[in-house]
Design an enzyme around this catalytic site. Structure first.
Site, PDB file in Angstrom:
ATOM      1  N   LYS A  99      -0.480   2.909   7.370  1.00 23.93           N
ATOM      2  CA  LYS A  99      -1.196   1.628   7.359  1.00 23.93           C
ATOM      3  C   LYS A  99      -0.210   0.465   7.368  1.00 23.93           C
ATOM      4  CE  LYS A  99      -5.578   0.869   5.043  1.00 23.93           C
ATOM      5  NZ  LYS A  99      -6.226   0.838   3.737  1.00 23.93           N
ATOM      6  N   LEU A 108     -16.664 -11.069  -0.899  1.00 21.41           N
ATOM      7  CA  LEU A 108     -16.671 -11.138   0.575  1.00 21.41           C
ATOM      8  C   LEU A 108     -17.491  -9.997   1.167  1.00 21.41           C
ATOM      9  CD1 LEU A 108     -14.691  -8.753   1.902  1.00 21.41           C
ATOM     10  CD2 LEU A 108     -12.907 -10.266   1.110  1.00 21.41           C
ATOM     11  N   ASP A 164       0.871  -1.173   0.000  1.00 20.52           N
ATOM     12  CA  ASP A 164       0.000   0.000   0.000  1.00 20.52           C
ATOM     13  C   ASP A 164       0.907   1.222   0.000  1.00 20.52           C
ATOM     14  OD1 ASP A 164      -3.226   0.149   1.189  1.00 20.52           O
ATOM     15  OD2 ASP A 164      -2.076   1.989   0.847  1.00 20.52           O
ATOM     16  N   CYS A 168     -20.340  -0.550  -0.660  1.00 23.19           N
ATOM     17  CA  CYS A 168     -20.415  -1.225  -1.964  1.00 23.19           C
ATOM     18  C   CYS A 168     -21.726  -1.016  -2.716  1.00 23.19           C
ATOM     19  CB  CYS A 168     -20.183  -2.720  -1.769  1.00 23.19           C
ATOM     20  SG  CYS A 168     -18.656  -3.053  -0.896  1.00 23.19           S
TER      21      CYS A 168
HETATM   22  C1  UGA Z   1     -21.760  -6.635  -0.029  1.00 27.81           C
HETATM   23  C2  UGA Z   1     -22.050  -8.009  -0.667  1.00 27.81           C
HETATM   24  O1  UGA Z   1     -22.896  -8.778   0.191  1.00 27.81           O
HETATM   25  C3  UGA Z   1     -20.745  -8.784  -0.895  1.00 27.81           C
HETATM   26  O2  UGA Z   1     -21.016 -10.006  -1.568  1.00 27.81           O
HETATM   27  C4  UGA Z   1     -19.813  -7.921  -1.761  1.00 27.81           C
HETATM   28  O3  UGA Z   1     -18.548  -8.563  -1.945  1.00 27.81           O
HETATM   29  C5  UGA Z   1     -19.588  -6.579  -1.088  1.00 27.81           C
HETATM   30  O4  UGA Z   1     -20.858  -5.913  -0.869  1.00 27.81           O
HETATM   31  C6  UGA Z   1     -18.719  -5.761  -2.007  1.00 27.81           C
HETATM   32  O5  UGA Z   1     -19.151  -5.493  -3.141  1.00 27.81           O
HETATM   33  O6  UGA Z   1     -17.563  -5.482  -1.653  1.00 27.81           O
HETATM   34  P1  UGA Z   1     -21.202  -5.775   2.457  1.00 27.81           P
HETATM   35  O7  UGA Z   1     -21.405  -4.404   1.902  1.00 27.81           O
HETATM   36  O8  UGA Z   1     -20.000  -6.061   3.295  1.00 27.81           O
HETATM   37  O9  UGA Z   1     -21.169  -6.858   1.258  1.00 27.81           O
HETATM   38  O10 UGA Z   1     -22.445  -6.093   3.379  1.00 27.81           O
HETATM   39  P2  UGA Z   1     -23.792  -6.956   3.294  1.00 27.81           P
HETATM   40  O11 UGA Z   1     -23.753  -7.984   4.338  1.00 27.81           O
HETATM   41  O12 UGA Z   1     -24.110  -7.388   1.927  1.00 27.81           O
HETATM   42  O13 UGA Z   1     -24.856  -5.851   3.751  1.00 27.81           O
HETATM   43  C7  UGA Z   1     -25.040  -4.661   2.999  1.00 27.81           C
HETATM   44  C8  UGA Z   1     -26.151  -3.848   3.603  1.00 27.81           C
HETATM   45  O14 UGA Z   1     -27.413  -4.447   3.361  1.00 27.81           O
HETATM   46  C9  UGA Z   1     -26.059  -3.679   5.127  1.00 27.81           C
HETATM   47  O15 UGA Z   1     -26.340  -2.326   5.445  1.00 27.81           O
HETATM   48  C10 UGA Z   1     -27.161  -4.584   5.661  1.00 27.81           C
HETATM   49  O16 UGA Z   1     -27.680  -4.129   6.867  1.00 27.81           O
HETATM   50  C11 UGA Z   1     -28.178  -4.495   4.543  1.00 27.81           C
HETATM   51  N1  UGA Z   1     -29.102  -5.654   4.453  1.00 27.81           N
HETATM   52  C12 UGA Z   1     -28.617  -6.888   4.163  1.00 27.81           C
HETATM   53  C13 UGA Z   1     -30.458  -5.460   4.668  1.00 27.81           C
HETATM   54  O17 UGA Z   1     -30.928  -4.330   4.934  1.00 27.81           O
HETATM   55  N2  UGA Z   1     -31.298  -6.542   4.562  1.00 27.81           N
HETATM   56  C14 UGA Z   1     -30.856  -7.780   4.257  1.00 27.81           C
HETATM   57  O18 UGA Z   1     -31.688  -8.717   4.168  1.00 27.81           O
HETATM   58  C15 UGA Z   1     -29.489  -7.963   4.064  1.00 27.81           C
END
Ligand code: UGA
Length: 440
Positions: free
Chosen positions: A35, A153, A30, A260
């Site tokens: 970091k 992930l 990096d 994301c």
């Molecule tokens: C998301 C994707 O799930 C990953 O597969 C992807 O790799 C990642 O983006 C990325 O593109 O880097 P992440 O942002 O870490 O992962 O979190 P998630 O667990 O997907 O949750 C995202 C948001 O959706 C959170 O705010 C969560 O609270 C919300 N969520 C999730 C809901 O409101 N309802 C649900 O049923 C599920």
């Protein structure tokens, strides 16, 4: 294999560490010196369960090193992963300047054939862009290939998701090139899809857009449930048993946050527009998501009346549990509305309070959930940390000024809330009103 991973954010650091754990020699680099210094001292720049232990083990075993010398890392490696940030640009597209500068460094240090892998989420066509930048900036005839290997992930479960991914997507210009990346992942024994670079890039965006669509869809259904008196939890359960629909990502709440979905959806809408397609469906998904926190605050206003001088407690600040990440967190949208209305806010989050303090230095930060609930006119559940599930709610009721809970994540069971005597307002479920009964 000798690898380097450029960029030590969630994706780069976790991917590099897992590759080292699988037996490869990995340089995680990096340009951010502080970091890298932290990592060299064994401190993690992000909170991610299980990461610190895995880093420590692989550093001790000599398979994982951290460096700011990206040029040297490139020269030492057969395969180079680009995992730098691609933040949203002002035009809605991803800002590729970090990818571009890394591609230039790779070009200048191309001492041998290398496979360059785009791991960051990058718009369709970025494989071509990286190839062009490297071609233009290299000073010798050494050949290289560019591969797309998007990451799926999730924060908070990143190690587990990397060790047990649902699928591994490899977009490569030829089978031979794909095989080199396939070999790396082979020990995981997970399903692999080998395809062309454009399709791999699109798989990432389409997946995030589809997951976001599920969330906004169930949130829209939740709004209708509230109007007609249905229960969205039952509705989602009834839908989710259908294998074609699936139960995941049907939790109604305050909407999706994080670094994301928001960024990737707007990039996909803009990409579609660029190629002449109006992706209205995804735009509606974004609009519904933007409405959720506003609807939540409106509900609070409807119940409490004016928020001026009302004391409001908030449980959970991070964009989701198990992370200290605040990017696009719903707390960042809700708190300013409460403050603008003249409310006094006290908040607690197990690990995201330091980050929140930088944004809102003047709200009250509490040592635990009970402190956040003390003397408040209402308590808001914004992030569904596990520890909030197991609160002693009788004690919470005792210390609140008024026993009113607005549950933005449907964490609590309405019948228990009724027994305890709360006024309880979940999302897309009939509210529980006990205070009227008392006055009846
Ligand atoms: C998301 C994707 O799930 C990953 O597969 C992807 O790799 C990642 O983006 C990325 O593109 O880097 P992440 O942002 O870490 O992962 O979190 P998630 O667990 O997907 O949750 C995202 C948001 O959706 C959170 O705010 C969560 O609270 C919300 N969520 C999730 C809901 O409101 N309802 C649900 O049923 C599920």
């Amino acid at each position: 294999m000798n690898l380097c991973v450029i960029g030590t954010g969630y994706v780069g650091l976790v991917t590099g560490t897992v590759f080292a754990d699988l037996g490869n020699k990995v340089i995680c680099c990096d340009k951010d010196e502080s970091k890298i210094r932290m990592l060299q001292e064994g401190k993690m720049p992000i909170y991610e369960p299980g990461l610190e232990e895995m880093v420590e083990k692989n550093v001790l075993d000599g398979r994982l090193v951290f460096s700011t010398d990206i040029a040297n890392a490139v020269r030492e490696s057969e395969t180079i992963f680009i995992a730098v940030g691609t933040p949203p640009g002002s035009d809605g597209f991803a800002d590729l300047s970090a990818v571009e500068s890394v591609a230039k460094i790779i070009a200048q240090n191309l001492n041998d054939y290398k496979v360059i892998v785009n791991k960051s989420t990058v718009p369709v066509g970025t494989g071509d862009f990286v190839r062009e930048v490297v071609e233009k900036n290299k000073s010798n005839g050494v050949s290289f290939d560019v591969v797309s290997n998007p990451e799926f992930l999730r924060e908070g479960s990143a190690i587990n998701d990397t060790l047990y991914p649902d699928r591994i997507v490899i977009g490569a210009p030829s089978n031979n090139v794909a095989m080199r990346i396939l070999e790396l992942y082979a020990p995981l024994e997970r399903p692999m899809i080998i395809t062309d670079v454009y399709s791999a890039e699109m798989i990432k965006y389409a997946s995030n857009a589809f997951l976001s669509t599920k969330i906004s869809f169930i949130n829209a259904i939740a709004c209708i449930c509230e109007a007609v008196g249905a229960d969205v939890i039952q509705v989602a359960k009834g839908m989710g048993y259908d294998k074609r629909i699936g139960a995941d990502f049907l939790q109604a709440g305050l909407g999706y946050g994080g670094s994301c979905f928001g960024k990737d959806n707007s990039c996909l809408v803009q990409t579609a527009k660029k190629y002449g397609y109006n992706f209205e469906l995804l735009q509606s998904v974004i609009d519904i998501n933007n409405e959720q926190p506003k609807r939540f605050v409106d509900k609070i206003r409807n119940v409490l009346g004016s928020l001026k001088d009302k004391k409001i407690g908030i449980l959970g600040l991070a964009f989701k549990p198990n992370t200290d990440d605040l990017r696009d967190a719903k707390s960042l949208e809700i708190i300013p509305q409460l403050l603008a209305d003249g409310a006094e806010v006290s908040a607690y989050d197990p690990i995201a309070m330091d980050n929140t303090h930088k944004v809102f230095p003047n709200i009250k930060y509490c040592n635990n959930a009970y402190d956040a609930a003390k003397d408040v006119d209402a308590l808001l559940l914004v992030t569904e940390w596990n520890e909030f599930k197991f609160l002693d709610l009788a004690r919470v009721k005792e210390i609140m000024r008024k026993p009113i809970i607005f549950d933005g994540r449907n964490l609590y069971d309405p019948s228990s809330m009724r027994k305890l005597g709360f006024d309880y307002y979940p999302i897309g479920r009939p509210p529980v009103i006990c205070s009227n009964k008392e006055t009846e």
